[in-house]
Design an enzyme around this catalytic site. Structure first.
Site, PDB file in Angstrom:
ATOM      1  N   ASP A  78      44.105  62.421  85.993  1.00  0.00           N
ATOM      2  CA  ASP A  78      44.977  62.369  84.882  1.00  0.00           C
ATOM      3  C   ASP A  78      44.603  63.267  83.878  1.00  0.00           C
ATOM      4  OD1 ASP A  78      42.855  60.574  85.139  1.00  0.00           O
ATOM      5  OD2 ASP A  78      43.880  59.226  83.446  1.00  0.00           O
ATOM      6  N   GLU A 130      41.657  57.624  85.048  1.00  0.00           N
ATOM      7  CA  GLU A 130      40.452  57.807  84.273  1.00  0.00           C
ATOM      8  C   GLU A 130      40.526  57.732  82.910  1.00  0.00           C
ATOM      9  OE1 GLU A 130      36.830  59.578  82.248  1.00  0.00           O
ATOM     10  OE2 GLU A 130      38.809  60.406  82.325  1.00  0.00           O
TER      11      GLU A 130
END
Length: 374
Positions: A78, A130
């Site tokens: 991400d 994350e």
């Protein structure tokens, strides 16, 4: 013939750059990582991995090359929101995630695929979320995977530096509601109470608090929204090793005359032993490319914190890219640094092949960091 590899089994420079560009061309902000996971599962399969996507959306590629240690290379899929047009210019590749952290993850995939002489098991993982408070992808990995024998986390360290420590993080949310009243009434309004919560946090942390010092906490007012009757403030504190999170939360609650203070997430600071095999292997790889390695600590937080809470194993964080470009509108990676990063990881993997494999009676988890709040 597999044109992704040279005659020596190394991933070609063209294929390595093509993999990263393909990753950058797929938007993957937090909670929207599936398209990138699908792309990487196919790409890793083409490079010789056994690849799949787990129940939370992490993409996992495994290469088995005989008996030996299990090494885990873990980066994140991400990115923060926002688009940076993908383009190559003056030896640089631009795109959201080029540095944070698709560049490091792509380098890990290429290095693992090229490790033809490694005798053991290499697990490369791209985790989801994350960039969110709860790090759901890394949390799933630590609860479902056996402890590896060594771990490298993929974040931008710069190709000639190794990160050995991160601050922890405490995410808080303060919400308050009060009865409606006239603006001139001296009774505290909800928006004022939210501001007062932030002021109380800053006061409790003291004048030495700073995001620029690893040994000191640093606070951020991430967001505030409110009016006369209701308000919400999101607060974040980066915490140094040994910081008493529970005491801070308790003292802050004691200062709030109304409202509710929630702990959204807490992860402890971590600092790896600079002489552990993962650090030594990366340092050796950098030296073999004729650079002077630097060992650094970061005032931010990464999935290394999440995994260090339960895995007492050799670990370090490494990846090509300038971390000053994290989340920037000009985010880019210097392609020569990206390729050097692949070389450093390849050399480190060869050295880590000598790490002893855990015995079947070894404990699966053991605490490494202190100060977490459940």
């Amino acid at each position: 013939m597999n044109w992704a590899f040279t005659s020596s089994g190394q991933v070609t420079e063209t294929s390595a750059v093509g993999l990263l560009r393909g990753m950058l061309e797929i938007p993957s902000s937090s909670y929207q990582e599936r398209a990138l996971a699908d792309f990487l599962a196919e790409a890793m399969a083409d490079l010789g991995f056994e690849a799949h996507i787990d129940v939370v959306g992490n993409v996992i590629g495994v290469i088995e090359r005989g008996d030996g240690p299990t090494l885990m290379l873990l980066g994140h899929l991400d990115t923060v929101p926002g688009q940076v047009p993908v383009r190559s210019e003056d030896g640089k590749l631009y795109g959201r995630g080029a540095v944070d952290a698709k560049g490091p993850l792509a380098a890990m995939i290429c290095a693992a695929a090229s490790a033809v002489d490694f005798r053991g098991r290499i697990v490369v993982i791209g985790v989801v979320e994350e960039e969110t408070p709860c790090s759901r992808g890394a949390m799933a990995i630590r609860s479902t995977h056996d402890r590896p024998d060594a771990l490298i986390v993929g974040e931008p360290s710069g190709w000639s530096s190794v990160v050995i420590g991160y601050k922890g993080k405490l995410d808080l949310r303060y919400t308050v509601k009060v009865p409606a009243t006239h603006p001139s009434n001296p009774t505290p309004k909800a928006s004022e109470l939210a501001v007062a919560c932030w002021d109380a946090l800053v006061d409790l942390l003291g004048p030495e608090a700073s995001h620029g010092a690893f040994a000191q906490p640093g606070a951020t007012l991430c967001g505030i929204n409110g009016d006369l009757t209701s308000a919400t403030a999101d607060l974040s504190v980066r915490t140094p090793p040994g910081f008493d999170v529970e005491k801070l939360v308790r003292e802050l609650r004691d200062r709030l005359p109304a409202g509710r203070l929630e702990v959204l997430n807490a992860v402890a600071a971590c600092r790896a032993d600079r002489s552990n095999p993962a650090v030594r292997a990366l340092v050796s790889g950098i030296r073999r490319l004729h650079a002077q390695p630097r060992l650094v600590v970061k005032t931010a937080t990464s999935d290394m914190n999440t995994l260090a809470e339960v895995w007492d194993i050799p670990m370090a964080t490494y990846g090509p890219g300038d971390s000053r470009l994290d989340h920037a509108d000009t985010e880019h990676i210097v392609l020569s640094d990206y390729l050097r990063g692949i070389d450093v990881l390849s050399l480190a993997l060869a050295e880590l092949a000598q790490v002893p494999a855990q015995r079947s009676d070894d404990p699966v988890t053991a605490p490494l960091a202190e100060g977490s709040l459940g």
